[in-house]
Motif scaffolding. Structure first.
Motif, PDB file in Angstrom:
ATOM      1  N   ILE A   3       0.866  -1.244   0.174  1.00 13.54           N
ATOM      2  CA  ILE A   3       0.086   0.022  -0.138  1.00 13.54           C
ATOM      3  C   ILE A   3       0.704   1.320   0.113  1.00 13.54           C
ATOM      4  O   ILE A   3       0.380   2.182  -0.424  1.00 13.54           O
ATOM      5  N   LYS A   4       1.995   1.402   0.524  1.00  8.57           N
ATOM      6  CA  LYS A   4       2.836   2.401   0.776  1.00  8.57           C
ATOM      7  C   LYS A   4       3.243   2.650  -0.667  1.00  8.57           C
ATOM      8  O   LYS A   4       3.635   4.128  -1.264  1.00  8.57           O
ATOM      9  N   PHE A   7       0.415   4.177  -2.725  1.00 11.26           N
ATOM     10  CA  PHE A   7       0.200   5.737  -2.544  1.00 11.26           C
ATOM     11  C   PHE A   7       1.380   6.578  -3.246  1.00 11.26           C
ATOM     12  O   PHE A   7       0.858   7.438  -3.711  1.00 11.26           O
ATOM     13  N   ASN A  45       5.583   4.883   5.688  1.00  8.37           N
ATOM     14  CA  ASN A  45       4.434   4.417   6.325  1.00  8.37           C
ATOM     15  C   ASN A  45       3.399   5.709   6.787  1.00  8.37           C
ATOM     16  O   ASN A  45       3.454   5.965   7.890  1.00  8.37           O
ATOM     17  N   VAL A  46       3.085   6.394   5.630  1.00 13.60           N
ATOM     18  CA  VAL A  46       2.688   7.746   6.027  1.00 13.60           C
ATOM     19  C   VAL A  46       1.288   7.799   6.852  1.00 13.60           C
ATOM     20  O   VAL A  46       0.759   6.950   6.852  1.00 13.60           O
ATOM     21  N   SER A  47       1.392   8.998   7.728  1.00 14.93           N
ATOM     22  CA  SER A  47       0.066   9.110   8.522  1.00 14.93           C
ATOM     23  C   SER A  47      -0.981   9.811   7.696  1.00 14.93           C
ATOM     24  O   SER A  47      -0.651  10.476   6.526  1.00 14.93           O
ATOM     25  N   ILE A  48      -2.044   9.575   8.318  1.00  9.43           N
ATOM     26  CA  ILE A  48      -3.335  10.052   7.504  1.00  9.43           C
ATOM     27  C   ILE A  48      -3.226  11.633   7.530  1.00  9.43           C
ATOM     28  O   ILE A  48      -3.783  12.140   6.646  1.00  9.43           O
ATOM     29  N   GLU A  49      -2.739  12.275   8.451  1.00 12.32           N
ATOM     30  CA  GLU A  49      -2.724  13.367   8.339  1.00 12.32           C
ATOM     31  C   GLU A  49      -1.406  14.186   7.382  1.00 12.32           C
ATOM     32  O   GLU A  49      -1.962  15.119   6.637  1.00 12.32           O
ATOM     33  N   MET A  51      -0.896  12.514   4.584  1.00 17.86           N
ATOM     34  CA  MET A  51      -1.618  12.166   3.379  1.00 17.86           C
ATOM     35  C   MET A  51      -2.562  13.260   2.952  1.00 17.86           C
ATOM     36  O   MET A  51      -2.563  13.688   1.746  1.00 17.86           O
ATOM     37  N   GLU A  52      -3.361  13.858   4.054  1.00 18.01           N
ATOM     38  CA  GLU A  52      -4.278  14.713   3.767  1.00 18.01           C
ATOM     39  C   GLU A  52      -3.608  16.041   3.226  1.00 18.01           C
ATOM     40  O   GLU A  52      -4.013  16.698   2.237  1.00 18.01           O
ATOM     41  N   LEU A  56      -4.423  17.360  -0.430  1.00 17.95           N
ATOM     42  CA  LEU A  56      -4.992  18.766  -0.806  1.00 17.95           C
ATOM     43  C   LEU A  56      -3.956  19.374  -1.640  1.00 17.95           C
ATOM     44  O   LEU A  56      -4.526  20.182  -2.396  1.00 17.95           O
ATOM     45  N   PHE A  62      -9.653  12.758  -0.641  1.00 15.25           N
ATOM     46  CA  PHE A  62      -9.337  11.133  -0.611  1.00 15.25           C
ATOM     47  C   PHE A  62     -10.383  10.305  -1.620  1.00 15.25           C
ATOM     48  O   PHE A  62     -10.133   9.410  -2.100  1.00 15.25           O
TER      49      PHE A  62
END
Lengths: 73, 73
Positions: A3-4, A7, A45-49, A51-52, A56, A62
């Protein structure tokens, strides 16, 4: 593919579509350019923040970002 | 609402639709149940690998999980 990596590949694809350099994306997203470079290589292993911030900065959300058959299970 | 909260809300919604307890989701996903509880409350800046474990345990994928107007920017 992990998944990394999926992404990172998508980030790179959209960044290039926008005609942004890694440095430009780093400036817009406020994420370090070395970190973005590692993300694109599938190393983080990126965090959701984070990613956001990147999603953006790529002028998407998303919903659209993940609406890609590469993310099918 | 912060992205962490949106993510947690969606996890909870899908978990309840499946009729899973937090403990069951923890067992299937191999993510600690206290961690899942915190995620659902929007308290965790979850990583993409943990997201994947939970999304797969909920028998979905990133495409479907994020295909929800709550994730519109």
């Amino acid at each position: 593919m992990e998944i990394k990596e999926k992404f990172g590949q998508k980030v790179k694809e959209l960044r290039e579509q926008k005609g942004f350099s890694i440095e430009q994306l780093a400036n817009i997203s406020n994420v370090d350019r070395n970190y973005i470079s590692d993300i694109e290589k599938g190393k983080r292993n990126v965090s959701i923040e984070i990613m956001e911030k990147i999603i953006l900065a790529l002028d998407t959300d998303f919903i659209e970002f993940f609406n890609d058959n590469n993310f099918k299970k």
